[in-house]
Design a protein around this motif. Structure first.
Motif, PDB file in Angstrom:
ATOM      1  N   ASN A  28      35.777 -25.907 -17.818  1.00  0.00           N
ATOM      2  CA  ASN A  28      35.883 -24.892 -18.858  1.00  0.00           C
ATOM      3  C   ASN A  28      34.577 -24.730 -19.615  1.00  0.00           C
ATOM      4  O   ASN A  28      34.160 -23.612 -19.937  1.00  0.00           O
ATOM      5  N   ARG A  29      33.913 -25.838 -19.893  1.00  0.00           N
ATOM      6  CA  ARG A  29      32.612 -25.794 -20.565  1.00  0.00           C
ATOM      7  C   ARG A  29      31.607 -25.032 -19.698  1.00  0.00           C
ATOM      8  O   ARG A  29      30.844 -24.211 -20.199  1.00  0.00           O
ATOM      9  N   VAL A  42      32.969 -11.947 -16.471  1.00  0.00           N
ATOM     10  CA  VAL A  42      34.011 -12.863 -16.010  1.00  0.00           C
ATOM     11  C   VAL A  42      34.204 -12.767 -14.492  1.00  0.00           C
ATOM     12  O   VAL A  42      34.390 -13.784 -13.821  1.00  0.00           O
ATOM     13  N   GLY A  43      34.132 -11.582 -13.932  1.00  0.00           N
ATOM     14  CA  GLY A  43      34.273 -11.422 -12.485  1.00  0.00           C
ATOM     15  C   GLY A  43      33.130 -12.060 -11.720  1.00  0.00           C
ATOM     16  O   GLY A  43      33.316 -12.588 -10.617  1.00  0.00           O
ATOM     17  N   GLN A 122      42.235 -14.478 -18.753  1.00  0.00           N
ATOM     18  CA  GLN A 122      43.366 -14.972 -19.539  1.00  0.00           C
ATOM     19  C   GLN A 122      43.116 -16.376 -20.065  1.00  0.00           C
ATOM     20  O   GLN A 122      43.447 -16.692 -21.214  1.00  0.00           O
ATOM     21  N   LEU A 123      42.530 -17.228 -19.218  1.00  0.00           N
ATOM     22  CA  LEU A 123      42.222 -18.596 -19.638  1.00  0.00           C
ATOM     23  C   LEU A 123      41.223 -18.583 -20.795  1.00  0.00           C
ATOM     24  O   LEU A 123      41.410 -19.273 -21.797  1.00  0.00           O
ATOM     25  N   MET A 124      40.183 -17.769 -20.663  1.00  0.00           N
ATOM     26  CA  MET A 124      39.175 -17.693 -21.722  1.00  0.00           C
ATOM     27  C   MET A 124      39.795 -17.188 -23.018  1.00  0.00           C
ATOM     28  O   MET A 124      39.487 -17.692 -24.099  1.00  0.00           O
ATOM     29  N   ARG A 125      40.673 -16.212 -22.917  1.00  0.00           N
ATOM     30  CA  ARG A 125      41.340 -15.680 -24.112  1.00  0.00           C
ATOM     31  C   ARG A 125      42.123 -16.779 -24.824  1.00  0.00           C
ATOM     32  O   ARG A 125      42.148 -16.855 -26.061  1.00  0.00           O
ATOM     33  N   SER A 126      42.746 -17.669 -24.046  1.00  0.00           N
ATOM     34  CA  SER A 126      43.515 -18.764 -24.652  1.00  0.00           C
ATOM     35  C   SER A 126      42.609 -19.706 -25.440  1.00  0.00           C
ATOM     36  O   SER A 126      43.019 -20.245 -26.466  1.00  0.00           O
ATOM     37  N   TRP A 127      41.380 -19.905 -24.990  1.00  0.00           N
ATOM     38  CA  TRP A 127      40.457 -20.770 -25.736  1.00  0.00           C
ATOM     39  C   TRP A 127      40.119 -20.154 -27.089  1.00  0.00           C
ATOM     40  O   TRP A 127      40.032 -20.857 -28.095  1.00  0.00           O
ATOM     41  N   TYR A 128      39.888 -18.847 -27.107  1.00  0.00           N
ATOM     42  CA  TYR A 128      39.597 -18.176 -28.384  1.00  0.00           C
ATOM     43  C   TYR A 128      40.787 -18.296 -29.325  1.00  0.00           C
ATOM     44  O   TYR A 128      40.606 -18.550 -30.522  1.00  0.00           O
ATOM     45  N   ASP A 129      41.980 -18.126 -28.793  1.00  0.00           N
ATOM     46  CA  ASP A 129      43.183 -18.256 -29.617  1.00  0.00           C
ATOM     47  C   ASP A 129      43.306 -19.674 -30.170  1.00  0.00           C
ATOM     48  O   ASP A 129      43.578 -19.862 -31.356  1.00  0.00           O
ATOM     49  N   GLN A 130      43.100 -20.672 -29.320  1.00  0.00           N
ATOM     50  CA  GLN A 130      43.189 -22.072 -29.759  1.00  0.00           C
ATOM     51  C   GLN A 130      42.126 -22.408 -30.801  1.00  0.00           C
ATOM     52  O   GLN A 130      42.360 -23.229 -31.682  1.00  0.00           O
ATOM     53  N   ALA A 131      40.967 -21.771 -30.689  1.00  0.00           N
ATOM     54  CA  ALA A 131      39.882 -22.007 -31.644  1.00  0.00           C
ATOM     55  C   ALA A 131      40.031 -21.161 -32.910  1.00  0.00           C
ATOM     56  O   ALA A 131      39.228 -21.285 -33.836  1.00  0.00           O
ATOM     57  N   ASP A 134      39.971 -14.769 -33.717  1.00  0.00           N
ATOM     58  CA  ASP A 134      40.589 -13.476 -33.418  1.00  0.00           C
ATOM     59  C   ASP A 134      39.549 -12.504 -32.883  1.00  0.00           C
ATOM     60  O   ASP A 134      38.424 -12.438 -33.384  1.00  0.00           O
ATOM     61  N   GLY A 135      39.933 -11.757 -31.877  1.00  0.00           N
ATOM     62  CA  GLY A 135      39.046 -10.750 -31.313  1.00  0.00           C
ATOM     63  C   GLY A 135      38.121 -11.267 -30.231  1.00  0.00           C
ATOM     64  O   GLY A 135      37.359 -10.505 -29.645  1.00  0.00           O
ATOM     65  N   GLY A 136      38.165 -12.572 -29.953  1.00  0.00           N
ATOM     66  CA  GLY A 136      37.326 -13.132 -28.898  1.00  0.00           C
ATOM     67  C   GLY A 136      37.927 -12.847 -27.537  1.00  0.00           C
ATOM     68  O   GLY A 136      39.140 -12.794 -27.387  1.00  0.00           O
ATOM     69  N   SER A 137      37.065 -12.649 -26.553  1.00  0.00           N
ATOM     70  CA  SER A 137      37.541 -12.389 -25.203  1.00  0.00           C
ATOM     71  C   SER A 137      36.496 -12.858 -24.197  1.00  0.00           C
ATOM     72  O   SER A 137      35.433 -13.348 -24.572  1.00  0.00           O
TER      73      SER A 137
END
Length: 189
Positions: A28-29, A42-43, A122-131, A134-137
């Motif tokens: 992830n890092r 991301v692609g 989706q995985l990256m979005r979850s990291w922003y949410d956990q951190a 808001d608004g991170g993607s």
């Protein structure tokens, strides 16, 4: 369309700390560093194979070539990797239980398959949410990369080329400006 949030330095450190936890922390890092330190989409990250990052002597490349098939605009491009990113890639690789083959994907899911761009997004979005950001993607790292270069005085043409954009107007839309930056700008006078 609302643009992805560009984290502050402190928010970026918090994001890296969150993403780096757990069994898949090193992977992830590496994802975040490829996004933030190389400005990869991301692609493009999901499509990377070890042969893209390592040369024939198994050393991390200073630059990698992205084929037209994996870039958004369908134009091959060269991505330069700074010393920090090369160290991050080497650290990730050295932590793998088995040395990777050049044809293997750099990123492997917990199901032992390669990532799709959508799954990685989706995985990256979850990291922003956990951190709590808001608004991170998945695009935040790319915007951070371009913004940091712009605020460091790098030539707009060079930033455009590094981002893989065909038009300077596209690159300009990625640059984030806040009150602190504007205050510093007028203090130069």
């Amino acid at each position: 369309m609302k643009q992805a949030r560009v984290p502050t330095e402190a928010e970026f450190r918090r994001l890296v700390a969150v993403a780096s936890q757990g069994r898949h922390g090193p992977r992830n890092r590496a994802v975040l560093m490829l996004s933030y330190l190389a400005g990869l989409r991301v692609g493009e990250i999901a499509a990377l194979q070890w042969g893209d990052l390592l040369d024939s002597e198994d050393k991390v490349r200073e630059q990698l070539r992205l084929s037209a098939a994996v870039t958004k605009g369908g134009h091959a491009r060269v991505v330069f990797m700074n010393t920090r990113l090369r160290r991050e890639v080497e650290q990730f690789r050295s932590g793998l239980s088995v040395p990777p083959l050049s044809s293997q994907p750099v990123l492997i899911t917990q199901k032992r398959t390669s990532f799709s761009a959508n799954t990685l997004c989706q995985l990256m979005r979850s990291w922003y949410d956990q951190a709590g950001l808001d608004g991170g993607s998945s695009h935040s790292g790319r915007r951070w990369f371009i913004t940091r270069l712009a605020h460091s005085g790098i030539s707009p043409k060079a930033i455009m080329m590094l981002a893989g954009h065909r038009h300077l107007s596209t690159t300009q839309r990625y640059i984030d400006v806040n009150d602190e930056m504007m205050r510093a700008a007028v203090e130069v006078l």
